[in-house]
Design an enzyme around this catalytic site. Structure first.
Site, PDB file in Angstrom:
ATOM      1  N   SER A 256       0.776  -1.240  -0.045  1.00 50.74           N
ATOM      2  CA  SER A 256      -0.003  -0.083  -0.064  1.00 50.74           C
ATOM      3  C   SER A 256       0.891   1.315  -0.009  1.00 50.74           C
ATOM      4  O   SER A 256       1.885   0.915   0.016  1.00 50.74           O
ATOM      5  CB  SER A 256      -0.827   0.200   1.090  1.00 50.74           C
ATOM      6  OG  SER A 256      -0.342   0.536   2.247  1.00 50.74           O
ATOM      7  N   LYS A 257       0.331   2.259  -0.039  1.00 50.88           N
ATOM      8  CA  LYS A 257       0.924   3.778  -0.384  1.00 50.88           C
ATOM      9  C   LYS A 257       1.908   3.806   1.215  1.00 50.88           C
ATOM     10  O   LYS A 257       2.574   4.473   1.191  1.00 50.88           O
ATOM     11  CB  LYS A 257      -0.085   4.964  -0.324  1.00 50.88           C
ATOM     12  CG  LYS A 257      -0.705   4.964  -1.668  1.00 50.88           C
ATOM     13  CD  LYS A 257      -1.443   6.205  -1.924  1.00 50.88           C
ATOM     14  CE  LYS A 257      -2.498   5.659  -2.769  1.00 50.88           C
ATOM     15  NZ  LYS A 257      -3.578   7.025  -2.786  1.00 50.88           N
ATOM     16  N   ARG A 258       1.409   3.218   2.123  1.00 52.22           N
ATOM     17  CA  ARG A 258       1.937   3.229   3.563  1.00 52.22           C
ATOM     18  C   ARG A 258       3.290   2.587   3.387  1.00 52.22           C
ATOM     19  O   ARG A 258       4.175   2.716   4.314  1.00 52.22           O
ATOM     20  CB  ARG A 258       1.251   2.730   4.637  1.00 52.22           C
ATOM     21  CG  ARG A 258      -0.002   3.821   4.978  1.00 52.22           C
ATOM     22  CD  ARG A 258      -0.831   3.239   6.265  1.00 52.22           C
ATOM     23  NE  ARG A 258      -1.277   1.795   6.075  1.00 52.22           N
ATOM     24  CZ  ARG A 258      -2.602   1.670   5.089  1.00 52.22           C
ATOM     25  NH1 ARG A 258      -3.233   2.514   4.850  1.00 52.22           N
ATOM     26  NH2 ARG A 258      -3.004   0.628   5.094  1.00 52.22           N
TER      27      ARG A 258
END
Ligand code: GLU
Length: 493
Positions: A256-258
């Site tokens: 994910s973007k995280r």
């Protein structure tokens, strides 16, 4: 068999950076359009205005252009089916929401956020899936009309069927059957008069005559709702393809973007803008993206045109793909080796000028063949090539001392090399290499010792492109001056 031209779209929400997942979705949509002689559309889905990030739309457009995924229709270039920004199309959605209410497929809902929250809490307490409890679905139409006339705020909800099942066809996964009692009456038009994705995307895909909806697998959950909306309008369904998910590099869990900060620590990124800054090329990024979810050989090196030639929607695979940044390096380096000298020169030049170096284009063209094989990312040109554009270099004094020798002995070798070079009429590698090799032979030293000193003296670094070719490009005067300076340093040690 003639292939019908496909109209495909990339429909990002301008809520942040263009990332790997978006780029891959856009790529496949682009490839299908190109392969079939159709059109690729950019549509900005900005109806969740609280989440809109200023600058994001521009970054998306810049990113697509950098990648070479030029759209045929879009917010900044217009097109026959515009506008291409959803907030500029709100009346259209309102009219369609009303049409669904009129045909009995949707209804106004007056439930307040507080009430909905309470319902949700209670359902959670009872360990039920949260869903709208249908209070306003049961309202008589004239009662609802009265409340609207009284100015009560309302949303519009789609009325999902309660009995039976919905069969939705995904081109990569086949038929997906969902019991209708699991569906939820979702909001399709909000109190602010703006649509949610569920309505806006269906209306636009229809109005823009999109033939293939290629999108992320996060939409599989609401896919049955979407086909019900399309069917309620009586429209022809597009071909739907939900792409595979990305797994973290470890293969464990969804990327994910995280995960961006972790990637950045290793010199990588999931954001297209960063990849550009890190010296990745559009060709490398696209080739890498393309193979994560497309069933062609893992090592296929392809340009965008070659991909478009070979692409078919049925060769996409729904199996998850782990993000592997080493493969990005591999594809980037491979494409760098395929660029023409002029092309690569133009691409690396900005990295030098950004460092304040004065770049002579003639010199640049000469160094490209020497450094090309050493580049993984474009910015690697700095570590291999900056010394060509500097007046002086500043070698680390320790590096000037040859292995197994001391400073004094190294100074003597440098002195001898200086004399040999100074005696030559020019510094071409054809002319300079033989007498220096002869010196190595007669001195009993090894080549690494002599050439190591010369390399550090003339380039300022221990690792460089081929020595004699490099010295030739640096030029006679500069090389002699650099060797002189090195002798001085060694003598003072
Ligand atoms: N706006 C949606 C998103 O960014 C687009 C999904 C789609 O391609 O339909 O996730």
């Amino acid at each position: 068999m003639t292939i019908k031209p496909a109209r495909t779209r990339f429909a990002p929400s301008p809520t942040g950076h263009l990332h790997l997942g978006g780029a891959r979705t856009a790529l496949y949509a682009y490839l299908l359009a190109k392969k079939t002689g159709g059109q690729f559309i950019l549509r900005i889905e900005d109806t969740d205005i609280k989440r809109t990030v200023p600058g994001s739309e521009q970054e998306i457009m810049d990113g697509l252009r950098w990648l070479g995924l030029q759209y045929d229709e879009g917010p900044d270039i217009g097109g026959k089916f515009g506008p291409y920004r959803q907030t500029d199309r709100r009346e259209l959605y309102q009219a369609h929401a009303k049409a669904l209410v009129d045909s009995g497929h949707a209804y106004p809902c007056f439930c307040t956020a507080e009430r909905l929250d309470k319902v949700r809490q209670e359902q959670m307490k009872r360990k039920e899936n949260t869903h709208y409890d249908g209070t306003c679905r049961a309202l008589a139409p004239d009662e609802a009309a009265k409340r609207i006339a009284n100015g009560e705020p309302y949303t519009i909800r789609f009325k999902v069927p309660h009995d039976g099942a919905t069969v939705a066809h995904d081109r990569l996964r086949g038929d997906i059957t969902t019991e209708n009692k699991q569906l939820n009456d979702q909001v399709i038009l909000k109190t602010d008069g703006l649509p949610t994705y569920h309505l806006a995307a269906m209306v636009d895909d229809h109005e823009m005559q999109v033939t293939h909806v290629i999108r992320g697998s996060e939409w599989l959950g609401t896919f049955p709702l979407h086909v019900n909306i399309v069917r309620a309008f009586g429209w022809e369904e597009p071909v739907w393809a939900h792409l595979s998910i990305f797994l973290k590099p470890s293969g464990k869990g969804k990327m994910s973007k995280r995960d961006a900060p972790d990637a950045m620590k290793d010199g990588y990124s999931v954001f297209i803008k960063d990849m550009q800054d890190l010296g990745f090329t559009p060709e490398g990024v696209l080739n890498w993206c393309a193979l994560m979810g497309w069933g062609v050989a893992e090592d296929d090196v392809m340009t965008l045109d070659q991909m478009a030639d070979r692409f078919t929607i049925d060769s996409l695979t729904p199996s998850p793909a782990a993000v592997n940044f080493q493969r990005l390096d591999h594809f980037n380096a491979t494409h760098i080796r395929l660029f023409t000298t002029e092309d690569l020169a133009a691409r690396i030049k900005p990295y030098f000028t950004r460092e304040g170096l004065n770049v002579d284009d003639g010199v640049l063209l000469k160094i490209v063949p020497l450094i090309r094989e050493r580049l993984t990312t474009l910015d690697d040109c700095l570590s291999f090539g900056s010394f060509f554009f500097k007046e002086n270099v500043t070698p680390n004094p320790e590096d000037l001392i040859a292995k197994g020798l001391d400073a004094k002995q190294s100074a003597q070798i440098a002195q001898r090399a200086y004399e040999i070079l100074a005696a030559q009429p020019d510094i071409s590698h054809e002319r300079c290499e033989p007498p220096l090799r002869a010196y190595v032979e007669e001195s009993g030293l090894n080549a690494n010792q002599v050439f190591g000193i010369l390399r550090v003296a003339t380039t300022g670094q221990k690792v460089s492109p081929p020595l004699f070719e490099s010295m030739e490009i640096v030029g006679r005067e500069k090389c002699l001056a650099r060797i002189k300076a090195a002798i001085d340093i060694l003598e003072k040690m």
